[in-house]
Write a protein that holds these residues in place. Structure first.
Motif, PDB file in Angstrom:
ATOM      1  N   ALA A 269       0.838  -1.202   0.000  1.00 54.04           N
ATOM      2  CA  ALA A 269       0.000   0.000   0.000  1.00 54.04           C
ATOM      3  C   ALA A 269       0.870   1.249   0.000  1.00 54.04           C
ATOM      4  O   ALA A 269       1.900   1.308   0.670  1.00 54.04           O
ATOM      5  CB  ALA A 269      -0.908  -0.001   1.221  1.00 54.04           C
ATOM      6  N   CYS A 270       0.439   2.252  -0.770  1.00 50.98           N
ATOM      7  CA  CYS A 270       1.109   3.554  -0.782  1.00 50.98           C
ATOM      8  C   CYS A 270       0.047   4.642  -0.672  1.00 50.98           C
ATOM      9  O   CYS A 270      -0.235   5.368  -1.628  1.00 50.98           O
ATOM     10  CB  CYS A 270       1.941   3.726  -2.046  1.00 50.98           C
ATOM     11  N   PRO A 271      -0.598   4.756   0.510  1.00 53.62           N
ATOM     12  CA  PRO A 271      -1.607   5.802   0.691  1.00 53.62           C
ATOM     13  C   PRO A 271      -0.960   7.174   0.863  1.00 53.62           C
ATOM     14  O   PRO A 271       0.253   7.280   1.066  1.00 53.62           O
ATOM     15  CB  PRO A 271      -2.310   5.366   1.976  1.00 53.62           C
ATOM     16  N   ALA A 272      -1.767   8.212   0.806  1.00 51.33           N
ATOM     17  CA  ALA A 272      -1.250   9.574   0.965  1.00 51.33           C
ATOM     18  C   ALA A 272      -0.636   9.773   2.337  1.00 51.33           C
ATOM     19  O   ALA A 272       0.348  10.508   2.493  1.00 51.33           O
ATOM     20  CB  ALA A 272      -2.359  10.587   0.729  1.00 51.33           C
ATOM     21  N   SER A 273      -1.199   9.124   3.352  1.00 51.85           N
ATOM     22  CA  SER A 273      -0.635   9.191   4.698  1.00 51.85           C
ATOM     23  C   SER A 273      -1.046   7.932   5.445  1.00 51.85           C
ATOM     24  O   SER A 273      -2.002   7.246   5.063  1.00 51.85           O
ATOM     25  CB  SER A 273      -1.113  10.434   5.449  1.00 51.85           C
ATOM     26  N   THR A 274      -0.316   7.635   6.494  1.00 48.05           N
ATOM     27  CA  THR A 274      -0.642   6.474   7.312  1.00 48.05           C
ATOM     28  C   THR A 274      -0.167   6.724   8.732  1.00 48.05           C
ATOM     29  O   THR A 274       0.797   7.475   8.952  1.00 48.05           O
ATOM     30  CB  THR A 274       0.018   5.193   6.757  1.00 48.05           C
ATOM     31  N   GLU A 275      -0.856   6.114   9.679  1.00 43.82           N
ATOM     32  CA  GLU A 275      -0.439   6.205  11.071  1.00 43.82           C
ATOM     33  C   GLU A 275       0.173   4.869  11.476  1.00 43.82           C
ATOM     34  O   GLU A 275      -0.469   3.825  11.375  1.00 43.82           O
ATOM     35  CB  GLU A 275      -1.618   6.537  11.985  1.00 43.82           C
ATOM     36  N   VAL A 276       1.422   4.915  11.900  1.00 41.71           N
ATOM     37  CA  VAL A 276       2.133   3.711  12.312  1.00 41.71           C
ATOM     38  C   VAL A 276       2.680   3.941  13.714  1.00 41.71           C
ATOM     39  O   VAL A 276       3.466   4.874  13.937  1.00 41.71           O
ATOM     40  CB  VAL A 276       3.289   3.373  11.344  1.00 41.71           C
ATOM     41  N   ASP A 277       2.238   3.114  14.639  1.00 37.45           N
ATOM     42  CA  ASP A 277       2.712   3.197  16.025  1.00 37.45           C
ATOM     43  C   ASP A 277       2.598   4.614  16.578  1.00 37.45           C
ATOM     44  O   ASP A 277       3.512   5.130  17.234  1.00 37.45           O
ATOM     45  CB  ASP A 277       4.160   2.707  16.125  1.00 37.45           C
ATOM     46  N   GLY A 278       1.473   5.257  16.268  1.00 38.94           N
ATOM     47  CA  GLY A 278       1.209   6.569  16.831  1.00 38.94           C
ATOM     48  C   GLY A 278       1.838   7.722  16.082  1.00 38.94           C
ATOM     49  O   GLY A 278       1.664   8.885  16.466  1.00 38.94           O
ATOM     50  N   ARG A 279       2.549   7.455  14.997  1.00 33.84           N
ATOM     51  CA  ARG A 279       3.210   8.515  14.224  1.00 33.84           C
ATOM     52  C   ARG A 279       2.562   8.597  12.855  1.00 33.84           C
ATOM     53  O   ARG A 279       2.491   7.605  12.120  1.00 33.84           O
ATOM     54  CB  ARG A 279       4.702   8.204  14.082  1.00 33.84           C
ATOM     55  N   VAL A 280       2.037   9.774  12.486  1.00 32.38           N
ATOM     56  CA  VAL A 280       1.415   9.970  11.176  1.00 32.38           C
ATOM     57  C   VAL A 280       2.504  10.315  10.166  1.00 32.38           C
ATOM     58  O   VAL A 280       3.251  11.285  10.343  1.00 32.38           O
ATOM     59  CB  VAL A 280       0.356  11.082  11.223  1.00 32.38           C
ATOM     60  N   ILE A 281       2.598   9.511   9.114  1.00 25.96           N
ATOM     61  CA  ILE A 281       3.607   9.708   8.069  1.00 25.96           C
ATOM     62  C   ILE A 281       2.895  10.061   6.770  1.00 25.96           C
ATOM     63  O   ILE A 281       2.085   9.276   6.261  1.00 25.96           O
ATOM     64  CB  ILE A 281       4.447   8.430   7.870  1.00 25.96           C
ATOM     65  N   PRO A 282       3.183  11.233   6.179  1.00 31.79           N
ATOM     66  CA  PRO A 282       2.589  11.589   4.884  1.00 31.79           C
ATOM     67  C   PRO A 282       3.582  11.360   3.747  1.00 31.79           C
ATOM     68  O   PRO A 282       4.795  11.343   3.950  1.00 31.79           O
ATOM     69  CB  PRO A 282       2.314  13.082   5.052  1.00 31.79           C
ATOM     70  N   ASN A 283       3.069  11.198   2.552  1.00 35.69           N
ATOM     71  CA  ASN A 283       3.914  11.244   1.364  1.00 35.69           C
ATOM     72  C   ASN A 283       4.170  12.697   0.986  1.00 35.69           C
ATOM     73  O   ASN A 283       3.404  13.598   1.361  1.00 35.69           O
ATOM     74  CB  ASN A 283       3.244  10.523   0.190  1.00 35.69           C
TER      75      ASN A 283
END
Length: 579
Positions: free
Chosen positions: A354-368
């Protein structure tokens, strides 16, 4: 002048004791004078003479005129023997005369140390070196050579605006405010403002000569050409000095010119580097068009030799960031994250991710970057398009030390000791699951790297995943604090295919006209400032890193890399490279 560390065997008993003028247990002014001289205590020695002021000045000046030469003085029946040990360890002896005056004090005269010294003479020491020993590049072209320079100094009486006007043909951006600050801090002393090469000195010498408070002197220095200057020049100069030290000659003389001792310098071989002035010049030409601090470092994967290390004037103001500056590497670090995941078997190039615009992983939101969304794509596509969100998600399956260990396999985070080169590669922490792991996976957080470190990482990838050992002096051995195992060859093959796709159809596709080029772009966020821009890659037998501070994206670094790679000077490294 340094204190003699040992008393020479056979030093004679002072004359006054031998003559029986005092009891053996007494300590005469002559004894005290000799002891103080041999201890390097000039004040105490001068106090035992008939003219303490003159003796004190002469002895203090001896420190400046003889440097690290040591002195031992002995006396016997009115005659003295001075043993001068020069820095190379050779000894010179001189014969002098010692008499006493009122109160038994030593009659002051420089002749105490040598009968060749007149009342106004002193002793001087000078190294004799073969200054014309060149530093050459890998093609035996002159890289650095001994060059006469004019050193310009000024006192507080100088009109600095007049200085700026006078030197404008040679130094158009002379900083009068900085010069004024240095002069204020120096008080009544003179401050060195700048040095001029012969071609520049000729343009401004007459104008400078008319300015009160400004003085010039002639010196020689080991310099590179303007078009091929490098942040490695200082280290190469130090190495060159060390080689000359091994064969240094010397002269010990009176200030009147009488030679007390002399040794001719030995033969010193030229210093041969791994650098290529053609590639160095290409890097410098590309960089000089960039106003922001920028650097390019290039390494040969097959030899580990540094081919080029260049930075522009804005980077020069920061020191040597090309070799030692530490910055977040941004998405270039996905080379490490992807290698770790491929090696662990938790993802494969053709796996759908998956390559979404953003994702939350372990409490950290990561955007492209710019919130682009590719949906579900093959892993190799996510890499080529630099999906932050994909990298964040695959990092969750890694162990705490995986990123650190994988980076070390590619030389990142390894410390090297290389003759002629000061370098720092970077630092990669161990991270448990959570925000720190996610940030590290995309080259942020506590992960930092230098342009040199990322060039070395790329060279190690091109070397089949085996860490390249860098060097800059031909024939000299580099040591490291780690000796990691290489990456799995299959992982390297898969990674290099993804890097090639990055150029043919990914974030570096503006360079798709360059045959065989593979690479990775990077944009690194910086607190309170514009993001840094990176591009790293390999083509033929050349691995490189391009860095621009505050570029706000990777695009300027990609463009700068294009100017560098398309320069005809690189054909030796890129010729015959297949598509």
């Amino acid at each position: 002048m340094r204190r003699a560390s040992t008393v020479l065997a056979g030093a004679a008993v002072p004359a006054l004791l031998l003559a029986g003028c005092s009891a053996p247990w007494s300590h005469s002014p002559t004894d005290k004078f000799l002891d103080a001289v041999n201890d390097g205590d000039w004040t105490a020695a001068a106090d035992q003479t008939t003219d303490p002021d003159a003796a004190g000045r002469w002895l203090a000046d001896l420190d400046d005129s003889t440097g690290d030469t040591t002195l031992h003085l002995s006396a016997d029946d009115g005659s003295t023997t001075a043993t001068w040990t020069v820095p190379a360890g050779d000894e010179v002896t001189t014969d002098g005369t010692l008499t006493t005056g009122d109160g038994g004090k030593v009659t002051w005269t420089p002749a105490v140390f040598s009968d060749q010294l007149g009342d106004s003479d002193t002793v001087t020491y000078a190294d004799d070196r073969t200054w014309d020993v060149p530093v050459t590049d890998i093609r035996n072209a002159s890289q650095m050579s001994w060059t006469p320079v004019t050193v310009v100094s000024a006192t507080k009486e100088a009109d600095l605006q007049a200085v700026a006007d006078a030197v404008r043909p040679a130094i158009p951006d002379f900083d009068t405010q900085d010069a004024a600050s240095q002069i204020r801090n120096a008080g009544d002393g003179a401050v060195t403002l700048f040095s001029l090469r012969p071609e520049d000195a000729g343009k401004v010498a007459d104008a400078l000569a008319d300015i009160p408070g400004v003085s010039t002197r002639e010196e020689g220095r080991l310099l590179s050409g303007r078009e091929t200057r490098s942040p490695l020049d200082g280290d190469l100069r130090d190495y060159w000095d060390q080689q000359l030290d091994k064969s240094v000659g010397w002269t010990l003389a009176t200030s009147a010119g009488d030679v007390l001792g002399h040794k001719d310098p030995g033969t010193t071989d030229p210093v041969h580097t791994t650098m290529d002035l053609g590639v160095q010049g290409a890097a410098q030409r590309a960089l000089d068009a960039e106003q922001r601090p920028a650097a390019i470092v290039a390494i040969s994967p097959s030899t580990g030799g540094v081919v080029a290390a260049a930075q522009n004037g804005a980077a020069d103001d920061q020191g040597t960031p090309a070799m030692t500056g530490l910055f977040p590497p941004g998405s270039t670090f996905k080379t490490v994250t992807t290698s770790a995941a491929l090696g662990k078997g938790t993802v494969h190039p053709d796996d759908t991710v998956a390559c979404p615009a953003s994702t939350e992983v372990d409490g950290r939101v990561i955007p492209n970057d710019h919130d682009f969304d590719l949906g579900d794509v093959p892993m190799h596509t996510a890499f080529a398009q630099s999906c932050n969100t994909t990298q964040a998600m695959i990092s969750r399956d890694l162990d705490p030390a995986d990123l650190k260990n994988t980076a070390a396999r590619l030389g990142l985070g390894v410390d090297f000791t290389a003759p002629g080169m000061t370098s720092v590669t970077g630092s990669v922490p161990e991270t448990g699951q959570g925000a720190a792991r996610v940030e590290s996976a995309i080259g942020q957080g506590q992960v930092v790297a230098s342009p040199f470190g990322l060039a070395l990482m790329e060279a190690s990838v091109a070397n089949g995943g085996r860490m390249v050992t860098p060097s800059v002096i031909q024939g000299q051995k580099t040591t490291s604090d780690q000796h990691p195992d290489p990456l799995d060859p299959t992982v390297v093959e898969e990674l290099r295919s993804m890097m090639r796709e990055t150029v043919t159809s990914g974030t570096a596709r503006s360079l798709s006209d360059i045959p065989g080029l593979g690479g990775k772009t990077g944009t690194a966020e910086v607190d309170g400032g514009a993001a840094h821009g990176w591009f790293v890659g390999t083509v033929g037998d050349l691995a490189f890193c391009t860095f621009i501070a505050g570029a706000d994206s990777s695009e300027p670094a990609v463009d700068l890399s294009g100017r560098f790679l398309r320069d005809g000077a690189l054909s030796q490294y890129t010729a015959g490279v297949a598509e």
